[in-house]
Design an enzyme around this catalytic site. Structure first.
Site, PDB file in Angstrom:
ATOM      1  N   LYS B  22       0.792  -1.191   0.108  1.00  0.00           N
ATOM      2  CA  LYS B  22       0.000   0.072  -0.023  1.00  0.00           C
ATOM      3  C   LYS B  22       0.946   1.348   0.090  1.00  0.00           C
ATOM      4  O   LYS B  22       0.692   2.145  -0.648  1.00  0.00           O
ATOM      5  CB  LYS B  22      -0.970  -0.018   1.214  1.00  0.00           C
ATOM      6  CG  LYS B  22      -2.013   1.062   1.196  1.00  0.00           C
ATOM      7  CD  LYS B  22      -2.731   1.089   2.413  1.00  0.00           C
ATOM      8  CE  LYS B  22      -3.464  -0.283   3.142  1.00  0.00           C
ATOM      9  NZ  LYS B  22      -4.741  -0.255   2.376  1.00  0.00           N
ATOM     10  N   ARG B  92      -2.839   2.629   8.489  1.00  0.00           N
ATOM     11  CA  ARG B  92      -3.013   1.288   7.640  1.00  0.00           C
ATOM     12  C   ARG B  92      -1.908   0.707   7.629  1.00  0.00           C
ATOM     13  O   ARG B  92      -0.727   1.052   7.476  1.00  0.00           O
ATOM     14  CB  ARG B  92      -3.435   1.836   6.332  1.00  0.00           C
ATOM     15  CG  ARG B  92      -4.583   2.401   6.248  1.00  0.00           C
ATOM     16  CD  ARG B  92      -4.966   3.346   4.954  1.00  0.00           C
ATOM     17  NE  ARG B  92      -6.079   4.296   4.884  1.00  0.00           N
ATOM     18  CZ  ARG B  92      -7.217   3.749   4.485  1.00  0.00           C
ATOM     19  NH1 ARG B  92      -7.551   2.605   3.766  1.00  0.00           N
ATOM     20  NH2 ARG B  92      -8.174   4.636   4.388  1.00  0.00           N
ATOM     21  N   GLY B 101      -7.415  -8.493   5.142  1.00  0.00           N
ATOM     22  CA  GLY B 101      -8.503  -8.743   6.305  1.00  0.00           C
ATOM     23  C   GLY B 101      -7.664  -9.120   7.459  1.00  0.00           C
ATOM     24  O   GLY B 101      -8.093  -9.418   8.420  1.00  0.00           O
ATOM     25  N   MET B 103      -4.660  -7.889   8.784  1.00  0.00           N
ATOM     26  CA  MET B 103      -4.059  -6.837   9.757  1.00  0.00           C
ATOM     27  C   MET B 103      -4.935  -5.650   9.809  1.00  0.00           C
ATOM     28  O   MET B 103      -5.939  -5.474   9.285  1.00  0.00           O
ATOM     29  CB  MET B 103      -2.587  -6.530   9.340  1.00  0.00           C
ATOM     30  CG  MET B 103      -1.728  -7.739   9.506  1.00  0.00           C
ATOM     31  SD  MET B 103      -0.268  -7.257   8.823  1.00  0.00           S
ATOM     32  CE  MET B 103      -0.573  -7.018   7.284  1.00  0.00           C
ATOM     33  N   ARG B 336      -3.325  -1.125  -6.908  1.00  0.00           N
ATOM     34  CA  ARG B 336      -2.505  -2.340  -6.462  1.00  0.00           C
ATOM     35  C   ARG B 336      -3.028  -3.295  -7.858  1.00  0.00           C
ATOM     36  O   ARG B 336      -4.229  -2.824  -8.350  1.00  0.00           O
ATOM     37  CB  ARG B 336      -3.032  -3.293  -5.240  1.00  0.00           C
ATOM     38  CG  ARG B 336      -4.475  -3.527  -5.132  1.00  0.00           C
ATOM     39  CD  ARG B 336      -4.821  -4.066  -3.704  1.00  0.00           C
ATOM     40  NE  ARG B 336      -6.121  -4.368  -3.527  1.00  0.00           N
ATOM     41  CZ  ARG B 336      -6.803  -4.430  -2.661  1.00  0.00           C
ATOM     42  NH1 ARG B 336      -6.110  -4.722  -1.419  1.00  0.00           N
ATOM     43  NH2 ARG B 336      -8.264  -4.798  -2.357  1.00  0.00           N
ATOM     44  N   HIS B 452      -8.409 -33.054   5.647  1.00  0.00           N
ATOM     45  CA  HIS B 452      -8.351 -34.090   4.964  1.00  0.00           C
ATOM     46  C   HIS B 452      -9.081 -34.093   3.667  1.00  0.00           C
ATOM     47  O   HIS B 452      -8.414 -34.430   2.557  1.00  0.00           O
ATOM     48  CB  HIS B 452      -8.685 -35.221   5.657  1.00  0.00           C
ATOM     49  CG  HIS B 452      -8.687 -36.564   5.049  1.00  0.00           C
ATOM     50  ND1 HIS B 452      -9.828 -37.182   4.521  1.00  0.00           N
ATOM     51  CD2 HIS B 452      -7.910 -37.522   5.094  1.00  0.00           C
ATOM     52  CE1 HIS B 452      -9.821 -38.249   4.095  1.00  0.00           C
ATOM     53  NE2 HIS B 452      -8.454 -38.681   4.116  1.00  0.00           N
ATOM     54  N   SER B 768      11.595 -42.852 -20.516  1.00  0.00           N
ATOM     55  CA  SER B 768      10.255 -42.194 -20.203  1.00  0.00           C
ATOM     56  C   SER B 768      10.428 -42.266 -18.686  1.00  0.00           C
ATOM     57  O   SER B 768      10.354 -43.332 -18.063  1.00  0.00           O
ATOM     58  CB  SER B 768       9.009 -42.618 -20.856  1.00  0.00           C
ATOM     59  OG  SER B 768       7.803 -42.059 -20.036  1.00  0.00           O
ATOM     60  N   CYS B 836       6.191 -39.443 -17.793  1.00  0.00           N
ATOM     61  CA  CYS B 836       4.827 -39.832 -18.286  1.00  0.00           C
ATOM     62  C   CYS B 836       4.195 -40.243 -16.971  1.00  0.00           C
ATOM     63  O   CYS B 836       2.963 -40.222 -16.845  1.00  0.00           O
ATOM     64  CB  CYS B 836       4.735 -40.908 -19.211  1.00  0.00           C
ATOM     65  SG  CYS B 836       5.527 -42.304 -18.454  1.00  0.00           S
ATOM     66  N   TYR B 856      10.365 -34.026 -23.258  1.00  0.00           N
ATOM     67  CA  TYR B 856       9.148 -33.642 -23.281  1.00  0.00           C
ATOM     68  C   TYR B 856       8.452 -33.937 -21.903  1.00  0.00           C
ATOM     69  O   TYR B 856       9.048 -34.771 -21.114  1.00  0.00           O
ATOM     70  CB  TYR B 856       8.206 -34.390 -24.305  1.00  0.00           C
ATOM     71  CG  TYR B 856       8.177 -35.953 -24.032  1.00  0.00           C
ATOM     72  CD1 TYR B 856       7.363 -36.744 -23.411  1.00  0.00           C
ATOM     73  CD2 TYR B 856       8.996 -36.737 -24.625  1.00  0.00           C
ATOM     74  CE1 TYR B 856       7.265 -37.812 -23.052  1.00  0.00           C
ATOM     75  CE2 TYR B 856       9.291 -37.886 -24.546  1.00  0.00           C
ATOM     76  CZ  TYR B 856       8.285 -38.692 -23.732  1.00  0.00           C
ATOM     77  OH  TYR B 856       8.581 -40.059 -23.595  1.00  0.00           O
TER      78      TYR B 856
END
Lengths: 887, 887
Positions: B22, B92, B101, B103, B336, B452, B768, B836, B856
């Site tokens: 800020k 601020r 939200g 601080m 921002r 979980h 691979s 892969c 790749y």
């Protein structure tokens, strides 16, 4: 250009590669001025050229051989092909490494229809001369000309039958002359050519034949089995024949410079007066023991003793010699390092070191750790007189007694009843593994040293005799027959896997013994080794035995074995299945007391030495009844509709067990994963260890526990568990008011642990390579499955050179270990690193551990002597290599 | 010594670390000569010192702040504490990284009993002044003095009740005065001290409080979840208050410089005349859309448009701004980077690149691959008007519709009937994994972003809303209640895992769309990436989809999926269980035809591009009925004693299956081990591949099969199989008389393969990395077991930072990969290397693959766009790092 041939007085006796073992020995003896019949060696290089040119003798060779023969004639005063005073020679093969019986030898070369008469005159023994001649024709015909040997045997037996002779010795000179005639006829019929009368032609053929014998099928197979390179090739020795049958002042003998059975420093062997080697083989006359010669012919004995002394001085090794005495004149025909039993090898090495003949380092290096292994198996008492009914291949050493069974199911059944059985099969397959495990030993009628039975039993350290082709198994009658003896299922036999013998009935077995020399050898080994030898032991009695055998610590004490004991298992069940906190705590409390006792016992035995205790490792479901069995019970109870309460209990247990089942338990909830998800068990164990240690400390002892946290793959596992467990340790020590010397560390058994060993070393005071699991993970082999399902095939097909569970795989697993050591020591230079997988007792693997710079190798107590020798070898060999590098 | 504070016209706007986001924005705007209320920033360094000294402001700070306030007074012409013309400021917080939200902010600081009157006069609004004052006291009391906020709320509500006010706005100035009195009383009672009238004392307290708010529990947790370092600290901004409620020529607004939902280049936001921010929040008046402002106040609109333009020019990024107009004067309060939807982000990046505002590289780097991921999930149609009944945490993106169920058993049951369900649980545990798999999505009332349910669903790519605390689940009634709505089992709901919303009924879902800009972005990405993007596809339709999404090859075609198809399974059974050679050959022949069709389809779709086909990988028993089921059948048949023939058949099958069972099938008889022990299956597959390829070739197409031999751990496995299979390939090609371009290679999925990659590369044209299995072996985690049994606990406890099956573990698995690449390329420089495993679609893992120099990455078709962006990021980031190194 290199020389193609060397007379015995000019060849370099240390160059076995060029001259072969036999030729080098003859050269050495000639140059030591020992009596050797004149002769020369055609080098192995000539044999190489023979093969490189597609089976042709080098052009110049036969001219050189001709010149050499002239020199021989001068030396001996005899003449090649001379009917009056014929020069006869033997043509003997000889490679760098001994391949007994694999290649050909031709004796009495130079005999023909004329010279045989001269021989008869000079030996005054017509019968002998013609016998030598017929043998020469037979050998020459078979080996050089390629006539089927059976033809000669049939003709020989035919004539014997005709004249009513039972023994060969009953044949007279006339009979032998007739046989000579027939043999020559056979050659003519089979090959369309005459048997060559020209000795030079004979010589040329014999030399080629010896070269050719290097590459027979059986020779190649032999080399493959013993890992002998195919490009060593054979030399050819041309040696003047001498005869031991030229009267009472002649004779022939074989001797060892020391006793090959016991190692005692005394001449050992046999001698036969007025005889040739063949007579000894024929067995009509009983030879004298060499010891008896001392009395019968002290001069001869003294001569042999002097020669033996000189040979030992030169070779610094026990020798096996062949010699002939021709009319009072002594001739040495061969010398080589003598084969000996393991016991003998140990005594000879130790004695020679004490005699100053060899250094102490050499004494240790003389003993192959594998020989030690043989000494540690049970053996058939050599004094016992068992009836040997058959002989097969000595596939896996040691002896075993048991009742004969013919299939694996029965072996398992009887094994469960604690009956001792020998599994007898035509051959085994992976389906038999269960039966092999249940049996004391295995006997097969088919298969070789790499057959399934051989590989599997060697892996298990179980005795086996394989390829015993003389036994005829009849699976329907459930019996086998051998040489007229019938052995039925349930009959007791003894097998001797060290010799290949099968003995009827129960032969007395002797436990392995440690001789005084053996103890000396081990002490010598300890002087040179850098690795310490620790043992894997779970019980006080094992620890005691290990310490007696030289263990310098316990590298692995597996606590789960304690859990599996019958009386404890119910408590373990209670702990696992507890439904209330109280119930669980109650069970843990009882286990704590028991474990304390376990640890106290081991720590007491190992007073002053480190004891690495591994916290509980297997998944908990291993302690519970098997899922399949419970499932079966539940289904049956459901269908019977009786005892609903018991059904309910069974269903409940089934559900619990089902919830704990794992697809791949090897890689599941075990080791530190269990410790982290159920910390109470490990806390109990650490409490028990420290309670035990503190009590011992207060009794004035010196317990040295090292707590090993298994299956760590991420540093945080160790970090979290160590913090929590060290807290318990401190608490117990502070309660007792004593300080115990302890360490915390981990097993390196998960590849990731090795790969991140730097991070892990931050929290570990020691590493112990768990190479069993590390091998499983590195290869992605589940050992349980691999050994039954494809490992055998892999080894048989040559996909794997060896079973990586027996010998450390340097390229893969070893690379991980190297990474682990380097990263670990890089972070913590004083890190104690050992190995506690089964490889800790394998000599080849121990060598690797030495190279890696580990602190110790840990193996089962009974293998400690093997491991001590192997550790010394590793250090000495590394020293040699080091020297080599600076030369 | 570093400066402690910076006025907005002197601070370095690019130094967010020092000034916070800020503060940096305010400095930048001030220096761009945009209208910013005068003020200054106290640096994050001061906050660091505050913590380092144990919570004390540096001694000199308040003097410097005092001087700065005097400067502010000069700049504004107002005076701090002046009852006539009071200077009011806001305090601020602002850290380098946004923590919305988390601080604290304090407004209207400087108000006291005197200055409130001055404010009332100047705003001509006594009610406003007292409302501001009571809010200030409340904020100050709670934040600075630590009074429990509830006390204030109770007093406020009490007074409202007393005067009969329903809405806050119904309170009059007198009421607010009374509330101010009560609030001050509360502070005195709670804290034993008076509310400070002295503005300087207020200021000091507020600064400390902001610093302190950096380390509240929730702030720390937030940082931990978002992996924000704890040592960034917060700055404090002291900003002159401006008021948007000072008449019709005042107002307040928020705006985005482009549409954050669509990305369209148009101002987007809201504006409220004659209002302060709080009024917007209170929601009594409806704000204007910014677009409407153009009409209502073209001058203001133009001013905002100019400012937006300047900001975008400066920041080269879409901005989210806050502004206030005080009596016609424009004030920027914040700027921002604006948050935006994934769609919007893509359009903005592409547009800005076309506008020349950013480079094409930057456009690609602006898009986080994870955003792309969101775009690829189904979404709730934003046009739909569903009834949002609750909002929880957006734990796993995407939307799902289904019937509510309250336990996993039911989810599984209904899932089996193909019913769509949403599993609703207070929280989930490993026991629920089966239910989660069966459900379309998960909703829990408890747990956070690492619960979980959150971890597991993200892993599965399944939508989830967790920690939705407003829903009250009643397991007995099988329903949940939320805000008066009752949802019963079986009722349909929609969850939006991207927003956390729970919607009653079935909301319309939209399939992910690829916009024109998205296609452009992907094309841009392709320009910069070095890695190719291949796809894992088993069927022609998958291959087609993959190619459409940009796949440059097939990296993994799993042939076992073809075997599992319902119609083919009986043939597969027949092949496995055949008792005669003929039966087996017959089954193989039929399978050959089918497989040929499979391969032809895929090779045709991928015409001209490589298709890596993996030979059969799983153990054969996976294709047979489960052992437990057969056991159950056999027992039941035995007990029923009916149909003995069927019992016999079942018993026979049971025996066969039992013989094939494995303790750890993951590490058992599969992959090339199967190929070696049962070569016929692979031969059939290779024959099918080449028959297909040859036919295509003859049709003028360009098939490019690459045969992948799985699970190689020892070079000999590959050597033997390749020889045998290439023979088959040649045979087929010679039969058809065509040459197909093909390769043979292997998966590197066993640690030993990586460790011995030099040997293996001798016989492999491509590698691979099968990182799923490689991760299993490296960690010794059986994925099936780990995810159900301990992985969650490990992540929850922080033992693992991430699930290594989702993101490549660089330290362990990655080290093996590096070894594999180095050894492999060392032996064969042109070796084609790819990956892969599932990691081939994970951005972080793709970055690592780029660093390793792979050719790749291969992933499931729908993730190809993510992988393309990630591949470009990897290349661009590596380029940046490279530049960095040379600077």
């Amino acid at each position: 250009m290199a020389k193609n041939l060397y007379f015995f007085d000019e060849g370099d006796g240390s160059n076995k590669k060029l001259l072969g073992g036999k030729g080098a020995g003859l050269c050495t003896m000639a140059q030591l001025e020992l009596p050797v019949p004149p002769g020369f060696v055609i080098t192995t290089e000539v044999c190489r050229r023979y093969y490189e040119s597609g089976g042709k003798l080098p052009g110049e060779l036969m001219d050189e051989v001709g010149a050499a023969m002239q020199k021989l004639e001068k030396l001996t005063g005899k003449h090649f092909g001379d009917p009056n005073n014929p020069l006869l020679v033997s043509i003997r093969s000889g490679s760098m490494l001994s391949m007994p019986g694999m290649m050909d030898t031709i004796l009495n070369l130079g005999l023909n229809d004329e010279t045989v008469e001269g021989l008869a005159k000079r030996t005054k023994n017509e019968r002998f001369a013609y016998d030598a001649y017929r043998r020469f024709i037979q050998m020459f015909g078979k080996i050089v000309l390629g006539v089927n040997g059976k033809k000669f045997e049939e003709a020989f037996d035919g004539h014997k039958h005709k004249v009513g002779a039972k023994l060969d010795t009953e044949l007279k000179a006339e009979d032998l002359k007739e046989i000579v005639r027939q043999f020559k006829q056979i050659i003519k019929e089979e090959k369309g050519e005459e048997f060559p009368n020209d000795p030079h032609e004979q010589l040329r053929g014999a030399i080629s034949a010896v070269f050719k014998s290097w590459n027979t099928k059986r020779a190649k197979e032999y080399r493959e089995f013993y890992k002998i390179p195919h490009d060593l090739y054979t030399a050819v020795n041309v040696v003047t024949m001498v005869f031991g049958n030229m009267g009472p002042d002649s004779g022939t003998g074989v001797a060892f410079t020391r006793d090959p059975a016991t190692g005692k420093k005394t001449l050992f062997g046999e001698f036969l007066f007025n005889a040739q080697g063949e007579d000894v083989v024929a067995g009509v006359r009983t030879p004298l023991k060499i010891a008896e010669l001392e009395e019968k012919s002290p001069q001869l004995y003294q001569q042999l003793l002097d020669i033996a002394g000189k040979l030992e001085q030169h070779y610094r090794e026990m020798q096996d010699v062949e010699f002939t005495v021709e009319q009072g004149k002594f001739y040495m025909l061969q010398t080589r390092a003598g084969k000996r039993t393991a016991q003998s090898a140990v005594k000879i090495a130790v004695d020679m070191a004490e005699e100053g003949l060899i250094t102490r380092e050499e004494a240790v290096l003389r003993i192959d750790p594998k020989q030690i292994e043989q000494m540690l198996h049970k053996q058939v008492d050599p004094k016992a007189k068992g009836q040997v009914i058959a002989k097969g291949l000595n596939a896996s050493p040691g002896a075993a007694v048991g009742k004969v069974v013919f299939d694996s199911e029965q072996a398992k059944e009887m094994g469960e009843k604690k009956e001792k059985v020998i599994l007898v099969r035509p051959e085994t397959s992976p389906d038999d593994v269960g039966g092999i495990i249940a049996a004391q030993g295995v006997l097969t009628s088919r298969g070789g040293m790499t057959s399934h039975a051989a590989v599997v039993t060697r892996g298990m350290g179980k005795p086996a005799v394989v390829g015993c082709e003389s036994i005829k198994i009849d699976p329907n009658k459930r019996s086998f027959e051998v040489n007229g003896v019938t052995v039925k299922e349930g009959d007791t036999i003894t097998i001797n896997g060290s010799t290949g013998e099968v003995i009827l009935g129960e032969a007395p077995l002797i436990e392995p013994q440690m001789s005084a020399e053996f103890e000396k050898l081990l002490s010598l080994a300890d002087e040179f080794k850098r690795l310490q030898n620790w043992a894997n032991a779970d019980y006080p009695q094992d620890a005691k035995r290990a310490r007696e055998l030289g263990a310098q610590g316990i590298g692995l004490c597996r606590t789960e074995h304690m859990f599996f004991e019958e009386k404890r298992l119910p408590l373990v069940h209670q702990m696992i299945l507890a439904e209330t906190e109280e119930e669980r705590k109650g069970a843990l409390k009882k286990l704590l007391e028991i474990q304390k006792g376990d640890f106290k016992g081991i720590l007491k035995e190992m007073n002053g030495l480190p004891v690495v205790i591994r916290l509980l490792d297997p998944p908990l479901h291993e302690f519970l009844p098997k899922y399949e069995e419970l499932l079966e019970e539940v289904i049956m109870r459901r269908m019977s509709r009786e005892k609903p309460a018991e059904l309910e209990a069974a269903e409940k247990l089934l559900k619990r067990v089902e919830a704990m089942r794992e697809a791949n338990p090897m890689m599941g909830l075990r080791g530190c994963r269990l410790g982290i998800t159920r910390p109470d068990i490990n806390e109990m164990q650490v409490r028990a260890i420290f309670e035990a240690a503190c009590e011992l400390k207060r009794e004035g002892r010196d317990p040295r526990p090292e707590i090993m946290i298994p299956l760590v793959g991420h540093v945080n596992e160790l970090k979290v568990m160590r913090k929590q467990l060290e807290q318990v340790a401190r608490e117990v020590m502070s309660k007792h008011g004593v300080d115990v010397s302890y360490k915390f560390g981990t097993m390196i058994e998960v590849p990731r642990a090795a790969l991140t060993a730097d991070e892990i070393a931050e929290f570990a005071e020691f590493f112990s390579f768990g190479t069993n699991d590390l091998t499983q993970m590195t290869y992605a082999y589940s050992r349980d499955d691999a050994e039954g399902k494809f490992m055998f095939k892999y080894i048989e097909q040559g996909i794997l050179d060896f079973d990586p569970f027996q010998t450390l795989d340097r390229k893969g697993v070893g690379k991980l270990m190297r990474i682990g050591v380097e990263l670990g020591r890089g972070r913590r230079s004083e890190l104690e690193i050992g190995i506690c997988g089964e490889h800790g007792g394998d000599p080849e693997s121990i060598k690797f551990c030495h190279e890696l710079g580990l602190n110790y190798v840990s193996c089962s107590p009974f293998r400690i002597p093997v491991a001590r020798i192997a550790a010394a070898h590793a250090a000495l060999r590394a020293g040699e290599a080091e020297k080599q590098r600076y030369l």
